[in-house]
Design an enzyme around this catalytic site. Structure first.
Site, short mmCIF file in Angstrom:
data_model
loop_
_atom_site.label_atom_id
_atom_site.label_comp_id
_atom_site.label_asym_id
_atom_site.label_seq_id
_atom_site.Cartn_x
_atom_site.Cartn_y
_atom_site.Cartn_z
N CYS A 8 -7.24 6.52 2.36
CA CYS A 8 -7.88 6.37 1.06
C CYS A 8 -9.39 6.27 1.22
CB CYS A 8 -7.34 5.14 0.35
SG CYS A 8 -7.43 3.66 1.33
N GLU A 30 -4.40 0.56 -6.34
CA GLU A 30 -5.25 0.94 -5.20
C GLU A 30 -5.17 2.46 -5.13
OE1 GLU A 30 -6.85 -1.21 -3.30
OE2 GLU A 30 -5.75 -3.09 -3.35
P1 NDP Z 1 1.37 9.29 -5.18
O1 NDP Z 1 0.66 8.79 -6.37
O2 NDP Z 1 1.92 10.66 -5.21
O3 NDP Z 1 2.60 8.33 -4.79
C1 NDP Z 1 2.45 6.95 -4.58
C2 NDP Z 1 3.76 6.25 -4.89
O4 NDP Z 1 4.10 6.41 -6.27
C3 NDP Z 1 4.94 6.80 -4.10
O5 NDP Z 1 5.82 5.76 -3.75
C4 NDP Z 1 5.56 7.75 -5.11
O6 NDP Z 1 6.90 8.04 -4.83
C5 NDP Z 1 5.41 6.93 -6.38
N1 NDP Z 1 5.53 7.69 -7.62
C6 NDP Z 1 5.41 9.02 -7.83
N2 NDP Z 1 5.59 9.31 -9.15
C7 NDP Z 1 5.82 8.13 -9.78
C8 NDP Z 1 6.09 7.75 -11.14
N3 NDP Z 1 6.15 8.64 -12.14
N4 NDP Z 1 6.26 6.45 -11.43
C9 NDP Z 1 6.20 5.51 -10.46
N5 NDP Z 1 5.98 5.80 -9.15
C10 NDP Z 1 5.79 7.09 -8.82
O7 NDP Z 1 0.37 9.10 -3.99
P2 NDP Z 1 0.42 9.74 -2.55
O8 NDP Z 1 1.74 9.52 -1.93
O9 NDP Z 1 -0.08 11.10 -2.64
O10 NDP Z 1 -0.61 8.81 -1.77
C11 NDP Z 1 -1.87 9.23 -1.48
C12 NDP Z 1 -2.88 8.67 -2.45
O11 NDP Z 1 -2.92 7.26 -2.29
C13 NDP Z 1 -4.28 9.14 -2.18
O12 NDP Z 1 -4.93 9.45 -3.39
C14 NDP Z 1 -4.93 7.96 -1.50
O13 NDP Z 1 -6.31 7.95 -1.62
C15 NDP Z 1 -4.26 6.82 -2.19
N6 NDP Z 1 -4.34 5.59 -1.39
C16 NDP Z 1 -5.17 4.58 -1.80
C17 NDP Z 1 -5.33 3.43 -1.04
C18 NDP Z 1 -6.25 2.32 -1.46
O14 NDP Z 1 -6.18 1.24 -0.88
N7 NDP Z 1 -7.12 2.52 -2.43
C19 NDP Z 1 -4.59 3.26 0.21
C20 NDP Z 1 -3.74 4.36 0.55
C21 NDP Z 1 -3.63 5.48 -0.25
P3 NDP Z 1 7.25 9.26 -3.83
O15 NDP Z 1 6.23 9.35 -2.77
O16 NDP Z 1 8.57 8.86 -3.29
O17 NDP Z 1 7.27 10.48 -4.68
#
Ligand code: NDP
Length: 455
Positions: A261, A226
């Site tokens: 999102c 997502e």
């Molecule tokens: P990120 O991609 O930065 O992080 C999402 C998750 O992935 C976090 O738990 C993060 O950990 C983890 N993560 C980071 N690096 C890695 C890796 N190498 N391997 C595995 N996991 C990893 O997203 P954001 O936190 O910036 O979230 C915002 C984004 O999410 C926006 O683009 C938004 O549009 C999208 N979104 C989409 C939704 C949908 O339903 N389509 C709903 C909500 C959000 P940590 O944060 O601890 O670094």
């Protein structure tokens, strides 16, 4: 891991991070727990989820305060999210038994044919911070009801909330070896990718989603992503109430500080009503109360992540350099916390980053269009495909435009909305797979086909 309040910059808590050894031990215990959990009836599993919902409701004041403290979400919006997300539980209550039940397709003749739906096993749920209740529930509640065990990794920006999920799920009767929350940053997410889960559900950015897809491809297990969006909203020349359309569009763009999102990320307005719309939209944004997220009348709180302030600054500078005009905001607010002025840019074009790249913050670009055809071409000019919205008094005109959209969701006279009754899915760089609806229930099971010969 230090948890910071984005409104004040203060450290509000410290949590022990999970390391590889702990992830492995927890995964092993989840494997055992899942086998027993899968033997329990769907009705009994649902009863635990319902109890969880009741506990969350009873403790919603405390939970809202935690969510606001770690993400900066205005307190009223934290309440709205916590109470609003309960509709996932209602949806499961009404539908899970039906969609998880065995099916008999042929029960006459020599060979009978049936399907049973079996859980996948242990799911890794790597989640985002912006709506941890909504996006978390879409995955872990549905996975649990379907008989899976879950390892939930909240974002480091919503880790306290993740720990609350764990506490209340266990209090509600979900065994400890069926749901575990692990705490850490992106490196911990990477650890999860290296272990052998039976499915990966991810909510977050396109770049991390793509990294996950490529890293786990060889495992050949289900993966759902997502991801982000650059969601367009088009206001046609026949809207009956331009001011109301402007108010609704502004809410879609600025709710949760634009960190949704499916936030409205770019607006196209018919040239016939452009000036009136821009005036009403700007007046609405100027009326927003900005500041302390603990106050109930605050609409714009701090950005959750400090580094996003630089992204917004870059988009504003790029837009102004390319001919946009600033109607409101345009810069970070000095002082403590990650505050950014709600920003309205007009006379925008697709030469500007603000109309192409996800902003994920309180800024919006508005562009004038001469026809529906021009609007359709611009709305479609994106790598993303999450949602698209049209405001018009003419349903058929709106539907004709919406049919052209390559997005998982379309809206007429509304925006920035998710319902458990219908599928939630992104196309192109907005994701892979579906949560919510009957399809979001079935996503957590695998069919087994039975051919039973009686002669
Ligand atoms: P990120 O991609 O930065 O992080 C999402 C998750 O992935 C976090 O738990 C993060 O950990 C983890 N993560 C980071 N690096 C890695 C890796 N190498 N391997 C595995 N996991 C990893 O997203 P954001 O936190 O910036 O979230 C915002 C984004 O999410 C926006 O683009 C938004 O549009 C999208 N979104 C989409 C939704 C949908 O339903 N389509 C709903 C909500 C959000 P940590 O944060 O601890 O670094």
């Amino acid at each position: 891991m230090k948890i910071k309040n984005p409104a004040t910059g203060e450290i509000i808590a410290e949590l022990d991070e999970d390391r590889t050894e702990e992830v492995r031990a927890k995964l092993q215990s989840l494997r055992q727990g899942q086998r027993a959990w899968a033997q329990i009836s769907v009705r009994k599993r649902l009863a635990c989820i319902e109890r969880f919902g009741e506990l969350v409701r009873q403790n919603s004041d405390e939970l809202a305060a935690i969510l606001t403290a770690e993400t900066g979400k205005p307190i009223q919006q934290s309440h709205n999210e916590i109470i609003g997300a309960q509709n996932r539980i209602d949806h499961l209550k009404a539908n899970a038994e039906k969609w998880l039940a065995d099916e008999t397709l042929v029960d006459t003749g020599a060979t009978h044919e049936r399907i049973s739906y079996e859980p996948l096993g242990v799911i890794a749920n790597i989640s985002a911070w912006n709506f941890p209740y909504n996006v978390g529930y879409n995955v872990f509640l549905y996975a649990l009801v379907a008989g899976n065990a879950v390892m939930y990794k909240p974002s480091e920006y919503a880790a306290l909330t993740g720990k609350q999920f764990e506490k209340y799920l266990h209090l509600a009767g979900i065994p400890e070896n069926v749901f575990q929350c692990v705490v850490g940053d992106g490196k911990l997410g990477q650890t999860l990718l290296e272990e052998n889960f039976d499915g990966y559900w991810f909510t977050g950015s396109y770049l991390t989603g793509r990294h996950i897809a490529t890293t786990i491809a060889h495992k050949l297990v289900p993966l759902q992503l997502e991801l982000g969006g650059k969601d367009p909203l088009y206001v046609t020349d026949d809207v009956t109430d331009v001011k109301q359309a402007a108010i609704n569009a502004a809410e879609g763009a600025f709710y949760n500080n634009g960190q949704s999102c499916c936030a409205v990320e770019r607006i196209y307005v018919s040239e016939k009503i452009y000036d009136e719309f821009v005036a009403a939209f700007t007046a609405e944004v100027k009326s927003y109360t900005i500041g302390n997220p603990l106050k109930t009348d605050t609409f714009i709180g701090p950005m959750t992540r400090k580094q996003q302030v630089n992204v917004l600054d870059g988009q504003v500078k790029d837009a102004l350099k390319n001919g946009a005009l600033l109607k409101n905001g345009g810069k970070a607010i000095e002082g403590k916390g990650n505050f950014y002025e709600p920003t309205v840019l007009i006379n925008c074009s697709h030469a500007m980053k603000v109309m192409r790249d996800e902003s994920f913050g309180p800024i919006i670009g508005i562009q004038k269009v001469a026809s529906d055809q021009e609007a359709i071409a611009l709305m479609q000019d994106t790598e993303y495909g999450l949602t698209a919205s049209v405001f018009s008094s003419n349903e058929e005109r709106a539907l004709q435009i919406l049919r052209e959209m390559d997005t998982g969701t379309v809206y007429w006279n509304c925006c920035d909305r998710v319902s458990p009754n219908v599928p939630w899915s992104g196309r192109k760089n907005s994701g892979l797979g579906t949560t919510l609806s009957s399809q979001g229930i079935r996503a957590f099971v695998q069919p087994k086909s039975y051919h039973l010969r009686f002669s």
